[in-house]
Design an enzyme around this catalytic site. Structure first.
Site, PDB file in Angstrom:
ATOM      1  N   SER A  31       7.079  -6.450  17.133  1.00 14.56           N
ATOM      2  CA  SER A  31       8.040  -6.815  16.080  1.00 14.56           C
ATOM      3  C   SER A  31       8.584  -5.548  15.397  1.00 14.56           C
ATOM      4  CB  SER A  31       7.408  -7.769  15.061  1.00 14.56           C
ATOM      5  OG  SER A  31       6.419  -7.109  14.283  1.00 14.56           O
ATOM      6  N   LYS A  32       7.740  -4.537  15.230  1.00  9.41           N
ATOM      7  CA  LYS A  32       8.222  -3.279  14.634  1.00  9.41           C
ATOM      8  C   LYS A  32       9.169  -2.565  15.604  1.00  9.41           C
ATOM      9  CE  LYS A  32       7.320  -1.506  11.210  1.00  9.41           C
ATOM     10  NZ  LYS A  32       7.876  -1.591   9.825  1.00  9.41           N
ATOM     11  N   ILE A  92      13.341 -10.300   1.940  1.00  2.00           N
ATOM     12  CA  ILE A  92      14.392  -9.589   2.699  1.00  2.00           C
ATOM     13  C   ILE A  92      15.062 -10.497   3.728  1.00  2.00           C
ATOM     14  CG2 ILE A  92      13.533  -7.223   2.382  1.00  2.00           C
ATOM     15  CD1 ILE A  92      12.401  -7.529   5.337  1.00  2.00           C
ATOM     16  N   GLY A 101      -6.277  -6.793  23.476  1.00  4.90           N
ATOM     17  CA  GLY A 101      -5.188  -5.831  23.733  1.00  4.90           C
ATOM     18  C   GLY A 101      -5.306  -4.543  22.932  1.00  4.90           C
ATOM     19  N   TYR A 146       2.422  -7.388  16.412  1.00  2.28           N
ATOM     20  CA  TYR A 146       2.869  -6.518  15.307  1.00  2.28           C
ATOM     21  C   TYR A 146       3.745  -5.388  15.835  1.00  2.28           C
ATOM     22  CZ  TYR A 146       2.689  -2.560  12.078  1.00  2.28           C
ATOM     23  OH  TYR A 146       3.025  -1.482  11.293  1.00  2.28           O
ATOM     24  N   PHE A 183       0.825  -1.209   0.000  1.00  3.34           N
ATOM     25  CA  PHE A 183       0.000   0.000   0.000  1.00  3.34           C
ATOM     26  C   PHE A 183       0.869   1.274   0.000  1.00  3.34           C
ATOM     27  CE2 PHE A 183      -2.341   2.734   3.294  1.00  3.34           C
ATOM     28  CZ  PHE A 183      -3.027   3.488   2.342  1.00  3.34           C
ATOM     29  N   ILE A 184       1.674   1.455   1.048  1.00  4.00           N
ATOM     30  CA  ILE A 184       2.467   2.692   1.149  1.00  4.00           C
ATOM     31  C   ILE A 184       3.668   2.642   0.206  1.00  4.00           C
ATOM     32  CG2 ILE A 184       3.775   4.190   2.705  1.00  4.00           C
ATOM     33  CD1 ILE A 184       2.070   3.002   5.028  1.00  4.00           C
ATOM     34  N   ASN A 218     -12.938   5.555  15.890  1.00  6.92           N
ATOM     35  CA  ASN A 218     -13.316   4.609  14.824  1.00  6.92           C
ATOM     36  C   ASN A 218     -14.773   4.810  14.416  1.00  6.92           C
ATOM     37  OD1 ASN A 218     -10.756   3.558  14.892  1.00  6.92           O
ATOM     38  ND2 ASN A 218     -11.292   1.855  16.264  1.00  6.92           N
ATOM     39  N   ASN A 277      -2.404   5.261   7.931  1.00  7.89           N
ATOM     40  CA  ASN A 277      -2.564   5.758   6.556  1.00  7.89           C
ATOM     41  C   ASN A 277      -3.883   5.286   5.966  1.00  7.89           C
ATOM     42  OD1 ASN A 277       0.651   6.037   4.958  1.00  7.89           O
ATOM     43  ND2 ASN A 277       0.231   6.229   7.126  1.00  7.89           N
ATOM     44  N   ASP A 293      10.543  -6.821  -3.462  1.00  7.14           N
ATOM     45  CA  ASP A 293       9.326  -7.263  -2.775  1.00  7.14           C
ATOM     46  C   ASP A 293       9.162  -8.760  -2.952  1.00  7.14           C
ATOM     47  OD1 ASP A 293       6.443  -7.667  -2.109  1.00  7.14           O
ATOM     48  OD2 ASP A 293       6.456  -5.473  -1.962  1.00  7.14           O
TER      49      ASP A 293
HETATM   50  P1  NAD Z   1       1.434  -3.673   3.245  1.00 12.09           P
HETATM   51  O1  NAD Z   1       1.105  -4.866   4.066  1.00 12.09           O
HETATM   52  O2  NAD Z   1       0.397  -3.068   2.366  1.00 12.09           O
HETATM   53  O3  NAD Z   1       2.676  -4.019   2.282  1.00 12.09           O
HETATM   54  C1  NAD Z   1       3.814  -4.691   2.751  1.00 12.09           C
HETATM   55  C2  NAD Z   1       4.671  -5.060   1.532  1.00 12.09           C
HETATM   56  O4  NAD Z   1       5.863  -5.721   2.015  1.00 12.09           O
HETATM   57  C3  NAD Z   1       3.988  -6.043   0.577  1.00 12.09           C
HETATM   58  O5  NAD Z   1       4.182  -5.632  -0.758  1.00 12.09           O
HETATM   59  C4  NAD Z   1       4.691  -7.361   0.853  1.00 12.09           C
HETATM   60  O6  NAD Z   1       4.754  -8.249  -0.271  1.00 12.09           O
HETATM   61  C5  NAD Z   1       6.098  -6.888   1.244  1.00 12.09           C
HETATM   62  N1  NAD Z   1       6.782  -7.891   2.068  1.00 12.09           N
HETATM   63  C6  NAD Z   1       6.273  -8.512   3.180  1.00 12.09           C
HETATM   64  N2  NAD Z   1       7.180  -9.404   3.634  1.00 12.09           N
HETATM   65  C7  NAD Z   1       8.268  -9.314   2.820  1.00 12.09           C
HETATM   66  C8  NAD Z   1       9.533  -9.969   2.790  1.00 12.09           C
HETATM   67  N3  NAD Z   1       9.843 -10.900   3.705  1.00 12.09           N
HETATM   68  N4  NAD Z   1      10.418  -9.630   1.839  1.00 12.09           N
HETATM   69  C9  NAD Z   1      10.108  -8.682   0.902  1.00 12.09           C
HETATM   70  N5  NAD Z   1       8.912  -8.055   0.870  1.00 12.09           N
HETATM   71  C10 NAD Z   1       8.008  -8.365   1.813  1.00 12.09           C
HETATM   72  O7  NAD Z   1       2.032  -2.616   4.251  1.00 12.09           O
HETATM   73  P2  NAD Z   1       1.825  -1.023   4.308  1.00 12.09           P
HETATM   74  O8  NAD Z   1       0.565  -0.733   4.993  1.00 12.09           O
HETATM   75  O9  NAD Z   1       2.101  -0.464   2.966  1.00 12.09           O
HETATM   76  O10 NAD Z   1       3.028  -0.637   5.304  1.00 12.09           O
HETATM   77  C11 NAD Z   1       4.334  -0.435   4.814  1.00 12.09           C
HETATM   78  C12 NAD Z   1       5.263  -0.126   5.972  1.00 12.09           C
HETATM   79  O11 NAD Z   1       4.820   1.036   6.642  1.00 12.09           O
HETATM   80  C13 NAD Z   1       5.323  -1.222   7.025  1.00 12.09           C
HETATM   81  O12 NAD Z   1       6.667  -1.319   7.468  1.00 12.09           O
HETATM   82  C14 NAD Z   1       4.421  -0.731   8.137  1.00 12.09           C
HETATM   83  O13 NAD Z   1       4.842  -1.229   9.386  1.00 12.09           O
HETATM   84  C15 NAD Z   1       4.618   0.772   8.026  1.00 12.09           C
HETATM   85  N6  NAD Z   1       3.479   1.592   8.456  1.00 12.09           N
HETATM   86  C16 NAD Z   1       2.217   1.363   7.959  1.00 12.09           C
HETATM   87  C17 NAD Z   1       1.153   2.209   8.325  1.00 12.09           C
HETATM   88  C18 NAD Z   1      -0.237   2.007   7.787  1.00 12.09           C
HETATM   89  O14 NAD Z   1      -1.156   2.706   8.233  1.00 12.09           O
HETATM   90  N7  NAD Z   1      -0.479   1.120   6.841  1.00 12.09           N
HETATM   91  C19 NAD Z   1       1.400   3.270   9.198  1.00 12.09           C
HETATM   92  C20 NAD Z   1       2.690   3.467   9.708  1.00 12.09           C
HETATM   93  C21 NAD Z   1       3.713   2.636   9.312  1.00 12.09           C
HETATM   94  O1  DAU Z   2      -0.905   3.383  13.549  1.00  8.98           O
HETATM   95  C1  DAU Z   2      -0.245   2.873  12.415  1.00  8.98           C
HETATM   96  C2  DAU Z   2      -0.753   1.479  12.103  1.00  8.98           C
HETATM   97  O2  DAU Z   2      -2.055   1.634  11.539  1.00  8.98           O
HETATM   98  C3  DAU Z   2       0.159   0.705  11.146  1.00  8.98           C
HETATM   99  O3  DAU Z   2       1.404   0.497  11.753  1.00  8.98           O
HETATM  100  C4  DAU Z   2      -0.481  -0.637  10.765  1.00  8.98           C
HETATM  101  O4  DAU Z   2       0.326  -1.284   9.802  1.00  8.98           O
HETATM  102  C5  DAU Z   2      -1.855  -0.369  10.180  1.00  8.98           C
HETATM  103  O5  DAU Z   2      -2.481  -1.604   9.887  1.00  8.98           O
HETATM  104  C6  DAU Z   2      -2.703   0.443  11.158  1.00  8.98           C
HETATM  105  O6  DAU Z   2      -3.014  -0.342  12.331  1.00  8.98           O
HETATM  106  P1  DAU Z   2      -4.479  -0.346  13.000  1.00  8.98           P
HETATM  107  O7  DAU Z   2      -4.623  -1.581  13.775  1.00  8.98           O
HETATM  108  O8  DAU Z   2      -4.742   0.951  13.659  1.00  8.98           O
HETATM  109  O9  DAU Z   2      -5.353  -0.397  11.626  1.00  8.98           O
HETATM  110  P2  DAU Z   2      -6.704  -1.168  11.273  1.00  8.98           P
HETATM  111  O10 DAU Z   2      -7.192  -0.609   9.974  1.00  8.98           O
HETATM  112  O11 DAU Z   2      -6.575  -2.648  11.386  1.00  8.98           O
HETATM  113  O12 DAU Z   2      -7.706  -0.693  12.427  1.00  8.98           O
HETATM  114  C7  DAU Z   2      -7.989   0.690  12.647  1.00  8.98           C
HETATM  115  C8  DAU Z   2      -8.879   0.787  13.867  1.00  8.98           C
HETATM  116  O13 DAU Z   2     -10.170   0.240  13.532  1.00  8.98           O
HETATM  117  C9  DAU Z   2      -8.391  -0.028  15.061  1.00  8.98           C
HETATM  118  O14 DAU Z   2      -8.708   0.677  16.250  1.00  8.98           O
HETATM  119  C10 DAU Z   2      -9.201  -1.322  14.990  1.00  8.98           C
HETATM  120  C11 DAU Z   2     -10.510  -0.867  14.376  1.00  8.98           C
HETATM  121  N1  DAU Z   2     -11.199  -1.869  13.521  1.00  8.98           N
HETATM  122  C12 DAU Z   2     -10.487  -2.495  12.546  1.00  8.98           C
HETATM  123  C13 DAU Z   2     -11.118  -3.417  11.726  1.00  8.98           C
HETATM  124  C14 DAU Z   2     -10.316  -4.151  10.658  1.00  8.98           C
HETATM  125  C15 DAU Z   2     -12.568  -2.080  13.683  1.00  8.98           C
HETATM  126  O15 DAU Z   2     -13.221  -1.467  14.555  1.00  8.98           O
HETATM  127  N2  DAU Z   2     -13.187  -2.969  12.853  1.00  8.98           N
HETATM  128  C16 DAU Z   2     -12.511  -3.669  11.885  1.00  8.98           C
HETATM  129  O16 DAU Z   2     -13.128  -4.516  11.178  1.00  8.98           O
END
Ligand code: NAD
Ligand code: DAU
Length: 361
Positions: free
Chosen positions: A165-166, A62, A296, A162, A14-15, A261, A192, A35
């Site tokens: 691990s981050k 990776i 949690g 999650y 995604f990002i 939410n 995002n 990737d």
């Molecule tokens: P995503 O799950 O959409 O994409 C992750 C990508 O990483 C995928 O293309 C996947 O194929 C690749 N990948 C996974 N394991 C791999 C491996 N072992 N080797 C190579 N490629 C691999 O994730 P995203 O939401 O785009 O998030 C990207 C980064 O940003 C992550 O590190 C996440 O922790 C961080 N982040 C995400 C959010 C969010 O809201 N989505 C917010 C803050 C930080």
């Molecule tokens: O804060 C940054 C993080 O945001 C990133 O590091 C993660 O990769 C990303 O997935 C996101 O984590 P969240 O757990 O906050 O995102 P999610 O979209 O899963 O959930 C957003 C909020 O909505 C959370 O409080 C849980 C709630 N939720 C989620 C789902 C999937 C619901 O209430 N119902 C749902 O079905």
């Protein structure tokens, strides 16, 4: 040739794909996307820049340090931006192993390969080299409603597999900076949203389920708060940090858009009501269903992004209401992108987006 070569990990997600598109569309830099193509990846995210001479794709894990080392040697990047990760909290609760492996072991393998490569450089290229680790605000734990927002000095307190691990990966990156002199920079961002987000995450899940007239699952009471940032703003912040951030620093990135939410889900419902006044599902709010809480579940995240604003002059440009309208519109116009993702292969049933359609009821 002018411009830099930027190696991006996770560029089919995604990002990562927003970053890759932005690099190619905005300048004369080249990008190498590494990737593994997990379930969360989608090469269709990169269709707008496919075939561009400045774009190269390498399918690799990776966790395979040898393969990554070979890619670094061959492409000779000037900078690395590391986004590859397992990213979904619910999946980390159901099965943490992949999160430990990719997010911790994978980051370690990447750091080792990057360090070997960095040591092979000299002169201005070595001086300008950066390893940018992209992380999350979730490493700081959970805030109460009246707590001040996270800042770069907030102590780490991760609470899900999650976020733990981050957090571990952040510590490894800092250690490789301090101990081995790898020029690292870190960023921790809030939630995002926007185009191309895999439909297991809250916003696309709610849009797609609402269109189908299915229940809209809100965990617990719906009072949990997240700070929402439009994905293209995040991509812009990441490239600003990569190019102008100071080695050894951590930058927090946020959207100045804290919402519960329940507010987020109601916003989506209101946009759909306006678009489809005659729909049998209008008012879509009637589909909202409180379901069992996430174990949690962190109550609130909030970001103090003043370092990024004051030192690197970056601020978000897309406000939440406009960004949400654009996002709903994108999902309406791009059903061909998301529909295949609702299949068995992608765990559509688990998401409640497959045939029987119930989720955590
Ligand atoms: P995503 O799950 O959409 O994409 C992750 C990508 O990483 C995928 O293309 C996947 O194929 C690749 N990948 C996974 N394991 C791999 C491996 N072992 N080797 C190579 N490629 C691999 O994730 P995203 O939401 O785009 O998030 C990207 C980064 O940003 C992550 O590190 C996440 O922790 C961080 N982040 C995400 C959010 C969010 O809201 N989505 C917010 C803050 C930080
Ligand atoms: O804060 C940054 C993080 O945001 C990133 O590091 C993660 O990769 C990303 O997935 C996101 O984590 P969240 O757990 O906050 O995102 P999610 O979209 O899963 O959930 C957003 C909020 O909505 C959370 O409080 C849980 C709630 N939720 C989620 C789902 C999937 C619901 O209430 N119902 C749902 O079905």
């Amino acid at each position: 040739m002018s411009g830099k070569t930027i190696l991006v990990t996770g560029g089919a997600g995604f990002i990562g794909s927003a970053v890759v598109r932005r690099i190619i569309e905005c300048g004369d830099d080249r990008v190498v996307n590494v990737d593994k193509l997990t379930y969360a990846a989608n090469l269709a995210n990169l269709a707008p820049i496919e075939g561009h001479p400045g774009y190269a794709f390498e399918k690799a894990d990776i966790c395979d340090g040898g393969a990554v080392g070979e890619i670094l040697k061959r492409h000779q990047p000037d900078m690395i931006m590391h986004l590859a990760a397992e990213s979904h909290v619910d999946r980390s609760i159901d099965g943490p192993a992949d999160f430990i492996h990719t997010n911790i072991v994978g980051t370690y393998q990447l750091l080792q390969a990057a360090l070997d490569y960095f040591r092979s450089l000299d002169g201005p290229r070595k001086e300008a080299f950066r390893f940018h680790h992209v992380s999350t605000d979730e490493v700081f734990g959970s805030l109460e409603m009246n707590d001040p927002p996270f800042n770069p000095d907030t102590a780490y307190a991760p609470r899900s597999p999650y976020s733990a691990s981050k957090a571990a990966s952040d510590h490894l990156v800092q250690a490789w900076g301090h101990t081995y002199g790898l020029p690292v920079v870190l960023s921790n961002c809030s939630n995002n949203y926007g185009p191309y987000q895999f439909p297991e995450k809250l916003i696309p899940l709610i849009i797609i389920r609402a269109l189908a007239g299915r229940n809209l699952p809100v965990y617990g009471t719906g009072e949990n708060v997240r700070d929402w940032l439009y994905v293209d703003d995040h991509a812009d912040a990441l490239l600003t940090i990569l190019k102008t951030g100071h080695a050894g620093e951590t930058y927090l990135v946020g959207g100045n858009a804290e919402r519960s939410n329940m507010d987020v889900v109601r916003t989506i419902c209101a946009i759909l009501d306006e678009k489809f006044p005659g729909s049998p599902h209008t008012p879509h709010e009637n589909l909202i269903t409180l379901v069992a809480d996430r174990p949690g579940h962190d109550m609130r995240y909030a970001i103090d992004a003043s370092r990024l604003r004051d030192e690197l002059s970056w601020e978000p440009t897309i406000n939440f209401e406009i960004g949400m309208k654009q996002t709903v519109e994108w999902y309406l116009q791009n059903q061909a992108w998301w529909e295949p993702l609702l299949s068995e292969r992608y765990d559509g049933e688990r998401l409640g987006l497959g045939a029987n359609g119930s989720k955590k009821q």
